[in-house]
Design a protein around this motif. Sequence first.
Motif, PDB file in Angstrom:
ATOM      1  N   ASN A  70      -3.084   4.412   4.046  1.00  0.00           N
ATOM      2  CA  ASN A  70      -3.010   2.958   4.094  1.00  0.00           C
ATOM      3  C   ASN A  70      -4.103   2.391   4.979  1.00  0.00           C
ATOM      4  OD1 ASN A  70      -0.771   3.202   2.499  1.00  0.00           O
ATOM      5  ND2 ASN A  70       0.684   2.356   3.977  1.00  0.00           N
ATOM      6  N   LEU A 106      -6.072   9.543   0.836  1.00  0.00           N
ATOM      7  CA  LEU A 106      -6.398   8.131   1.048  1.00  0.00           C
ATOM      8  C   LEU A 106      -5.196   7.443   1.688  1.00  0.00           C
ATOM      9  CD1 LEU A 106      -8.712   6.137   0.525  1.00  0.00           C
ATOM     10  CD2 LEU A 106      -7.649   5.592  -1.661  1.00  0.00           C
ATOM     11  N   HIS A 135     -12.876   9.941  -3.276  1.00  0.00           N
ATOM     12  CA  HIS A 135     -11.481   9.592  -3.547  1.00  0.00           C
ATOM     13  C   HIS A 135     -11.293   9.348  -5.042  1.00  0.00           C
ATOM     14  CE1 HIS A 135     -10.237   9.413   0.618  1.00  0.00           C
ATOM     15  NE2 HIS A 135     -11.258   8.637   0.896  1.00  0.00           N
ATOM     16  N   TYR A 167     -15.902   6.679  -5.506  1.00  0.00           N
ATOM     17  CA  TYR A 167     -14.568   6.815  -6.077  1.00  0.00           C
ATOM     18  C   TYR A 167     -14.707   7.192  -7.553  1.00  0.00           C
ATOM     19  CZ  TYR A 167     -12.083   4.557  -2.164  1.00  0.00           C
ATOM     20  OH  TYR A 167     -11.538   4.254  -0.950  1.00  0.00           O
ATOM     21  N   LEU A 182       0.829  -1.205   0.000  1.00  0.00           N
ATOM     22  CA  LEU A 182       0.000   0.000   0.000  1.00  0.00           C
ATOM     23  C   LEU A 182       0.862   1.254   0.000  1.00  0.00           C
ATOM     24  CD1 LEU A 182      -2.818  -1.025   2.533  1.00  0.00           C
ATOM     25  CD2 LEU A 182      -2.898  -1.054   0.033  1.00  0.00           C
ATOM     26  N   ASP A 229      -7.048   3.681   5.532  1.00  0.00           N
ATOM     27  CA  ASP A 229      -8.312   3.756   4.809  1.00  0.00           C
ATOM     28  C   ASP A 229      -8.464   2.572   3.857  1.00  0.00           C
ATOM     29  OD1 ASP A 229      -9.012   6.182   6.005  1.00  0.00           O
ATOM     30  OD2 ASP A 229      -8.018   7.358   4.451  1.00  0.00           O
ATOM     31  N   LEU A 230      -7.389   2.254   3.153  1.00  0.00           N
ATOM     32  CA  LEU A 230      -7.435   1.158   2.189  1.00  0.00           C
ATOM     33  C   LEU A 230      -7.602  -0.187   2.896  1.00  0.00           C
ATOM     34  CD1 LEU A 230      -4.638   2.364  -0.253  1.00  0.00           C
ATOM     35  CD2 LEU A 230      -7.080   2.208  -0.749  1.00  0.00           C
TER      36      LEU A 230
END
Length: 344
Positions: free
Chosen positions: A270, A268, A176, A89, A60, A272-273
């Motif tokens: 890491n 955004l 995003h 997105y 990430l 969040d992902l």
Amino acid sequence: MARATETTETTDDTGSEAEPTPPRRRRRRWLWTSLCALTAVLLLAGTAVGFVYWRTDQALSSIERIPDALPTAPEASQPPRAEGDALVYLLVGVDDDRTPDDSEAGWQAGEARSDTMMLLQIPADRRSAWLVSLPRDTWTEIPGHGEAKLNAAYSWGGPSLMVETVQNLTGVRIDHLAVIDWSGFRELTDAVGGVTIDGARLDGREALAYVRERKSLPEGDLDRTRRQQNFLRSLLNETLSAGTLTDPGRLGALLDTVGDVVSVDDRLSNGDLRSLAWDLRDLRGSAVHYMNAPVTGAAMIEGQSVVLLDEDAAAPLWEAIRTDSMPSLAASGEAPPELGTNVR
């Protein structure tokens, strides 16, 4: 006559009688052995989880962040965010291996062009996902530049101008941005072992040719967006169903390739992902829906062949994305037709 009572004597190797181990001591020994085994298992599991976490975080972190990719205009001048915890997105596809420029000189007009724009709506319940393609030749207003084709926004002002243009066109707030390099998908396709499209197994080179084709297709760019959606659908199904996520070797190859394929906005993180991936852990390919924004057809404007958005037909679609009610729109029959099984 009384019977003699039989006794069995147990001796050790020296011939002396061995005393039996007291039951309590045997229980303590069994308990200690079990605890040691359990501790070993937990340590191994913890090491594996820690490695996966480190490996994922490394991947990430390799994803390039695009500075100032989202509009900084006051909240009042932008569309409201989708209701609840729903997310929107904007996926922008570029047929170029260069990432968005973040130099002090800023974006250079004409530096790159986008050939794909897709809105990805993820409902608050995380049980489905809805992907809507916007034709690249859609005739619209580009802030500060007048009317032009939609893909001109990326060329003239980069990611931030593209986001602003799409927000103005749809009235949908973008949470995003992800910029996808179609050329990089060649490696990503090979990382999962290829994809199956129309019954044929395609490697990365063949898949790239498939999503690039346009001129031979009856509806040109509209058919091209369907092919891109079909490829993404096949890639997602392959990733979820072929054991890629549980095969350390294939997962490692997939993670190593992600950073070469995708760039995201700098808001955004890491975390969040990871949170999004965890929320979507039970999502299956059959719950991802693909469609094109409705259009009235093509036209010639200022000597250019353009696509005209059907604003009346699109209005319920944008409203459903804003209000997190896409399943209801689909059930009502007012949503655009979804991508079929047979794609030209």
